[in-house]
Scaffold this motif. Sequence first.
Motif, PDB file in Angstrom:
ATOM      1  N   TYR A  17       9.043  -3.384   3.023  1.00 38.67           N
ATOM      2  CA  TYR A  17       8.026  -4.260   2.449  1.00 38.67           C
ATOM      3  C   TYR A  17       8.481  -5.721   2.483  1.00 38.67           C
ATOM      4  CZ  TYR A  17       5.317  -0.423   0.216  1.00 38.67           C
ATOM      5  OH  TYR A  17       4.547   0.684  -0.050  1.00 38.67           O
ATOM      6  N   HIS A  33      -3.549   5.067  -1.559  1.00 39.90           N
ATOM      7  CA  HIS A  33      -4.341   4.488  -0.470  1.00 39.90           C
ATOM      8  C   HIS A  33      -4.597   5.459   0.674  1.00 39.90           C
ATOM      9  CE1 HIS A  33      -2.379   1.100  -2.591  1.00 39.90           C
ATOM     10  NE2 HIS A  33      -3.579   0.579  -2.484  1.00 39.90           N
ATOM     11  N   SER A  64       3.269  -3.546   5.428  1.00 39.98           N
ATOM     12  CA  SER A  64       2.186  -3.525   4.449  1.00 39.98           C
ATOM     13  C   SER A  64       2.129  -2.223   3.661  1.00 39.98           C
ATOM     14  CB  SER A  64       0.839  -3.705   5.162  1.00 39.98           C
ATOM     15  OG  SER A  64       0.787  -4.921   5.866  1.00 39.98           O
ATOM     16  N   GLN A  65       2.854  -1.222   4.131  1.00 39.09           N
ATOM     17  CA  GLN A  65       2.681   0.118   3.570  1.00 39.09           C
ATOM     18  C   GLN A  65       3.949   0.934   3.771  1.00 39.09           C
ATOM     19  OE1 GLN A  65      -1.292   2.271   3.904  1.00 39.09           O
ATOM     20  NE2 GLN A  65      -0.177   3.206   5.591  1.00 39.09           N
ATOM     21  N   ARG A  76       0.838  -1.189   0.000  1.00 37.15           N
ATOM     22  CA  ARG A  76       0.000   0.000   0.000  1.00 37.15           C
ATOM     23  C   ARG A  76       0.884   1.253   0.000  1.00 37.15           C
ATOM     24  NH1 ARG A  76      -5.146   0.104   2.302  1.00 37.15           N
ATOM     25  NH2 ARG A  76      -4.456   1.867   3.592  1.00 37.15           N
ATOM     26  N   ASP A 126       3.887  -0.023   8.895  1.00 37.88           N
ATOM     27  CA  ASP A 126       4.108   0.973   7.857  1.00 37.88           C
ATOM     28  C   ASP A 126       5.522   1.522   8.086  1.00 37.88           C
ATOM     29  OD1 ASP A 126       2.578   3.399   6.175  1.00 37.88           O
ATOM     30  OD2 ASP A 126       3.971   4.210   7.649  1.00 37.88           O
ATOM     31  N   THR A 174      -0.038  -2.443  -7.295  1.00 36.78           N
ATOM     32  CA  THR A 174      -0.300  -1.500  -6.205  1.00 36.78           C
ATOM     33  C   THR A 174      -1.679  -0.866  -6.293  1.00 36.78           C
ATOM     34  OG1 THR A 174       0.607   0.368  -7.445  1.00 36.78           O
ATOM     35  CG2 THR A 174       2.152  -0.891  -6.071  1.00 36.78           C
TER      36      THR A 174
END
Length: 399
Positions: A228, A60, A233-234, A25, A210, A266
């Motif tokens: 990542y 996102h 996740s982000q 994300r 993140d 993405t």
Amino acid sequence: MRRLRRRIEFFQGTLDSTSEISEARIFDTTLRDGEQSPRTSFSYEDKREIASILDDMGTHVIEAGFPVNSEAEFEAVRDIAEATSATVCGLARVVDKDIDAALDSGVEMVHVFASTSDVQLQDSMHATRQEALERSVEAVERVTDAGATCMFSPMDVTRTEESFVIDVVEAVSDAGTDWINLPDTCGVATPRRFYDMVETVVSHTDARVDVHTHDDFGLASANALSGYEAGASQAQVSVNGIGERAGNAAYEEVVMALESLYDVDTGIGTRRITELAQVVEAKSDMPIPANKPVVGSNAFSHESGIHAAGVIENSDTFEPGVMTPEMVGATRQLVLGKHTGTHSVRERLEDAGFEPTEAEVREVTRMVKDRGAEQEEITFERLKEFAKEIGVRREEVRI
């Protein structure tokens, strides 16, 4: 927005692996950390325009600003939250008035942060470790009790003792934070060390992780990708990499590496990346370097004779192949200058309607090289002048 089909087969080779990342994300902080670039200030209209493009591209999360900072900032954040379909985030210190301002602005996510490194605790936050931990837990509870999504950042985490990082992560996780952001606040991480830290944090929390990486040593995008790979996740990025000091991981670099090198979808509409970069360049008054990856004017330009000849035959010879200019809304250019070869000159002459002989191509190429060595800009019009000077025949136009 309809996305360009981008499933270009990855080349066989020593780096032939695209399975390291399964989810990626994008959290954009151009309007918050990006605006903190020295001598940069976005107007209300600037923020709305940039946010609109980011939203349309499928970003996102958009960190729209620091609502408590000023009334104008509050209004901009509120209006962006109302106008966009992306998750909009507001920044807050672990201070009640900051959190309340963010909540009142109507954002879906509140990003609270507290220093955790000893140097920042002592000389910036002026708190003990225990005080910082307690205030962090209270802040997370205040956000979650209000029904908003909570992101917590242990600021300067890469210069924080690991045992304390784990203590804080576990405490805010128990308090209900939805996200834990790991900020390399001073840009001192290296990809392998950052990977290990992210992996450790992932193993000590049920919250999603993140990462936020700075570019003081030119490693921000590499560190974001390493995050990542380690289970984040982000990643937090900014367009053109703008931000504090040397800036942040660049939106365009991280997105295109994920799409092209890791084969991760993405969800970002990449065809507007060049347009987005140019808008942010204009609004921030921070010029994009010519050699900037993905969006610089040289990113898909070729002057060297060997390279230009290869690209004319097949662009994959001297470009990544898995990333094309069309994927980011750019165009390929064959630049004329000191290093230009005959293949490039012939192609440009033929594009202009000339029918040069081999000898004429060599003569025009010599003229291009000579003028290029004198740092003259060789435009398409100048090339045509060279051809006319030596009498290169043009195709007959039939009616």
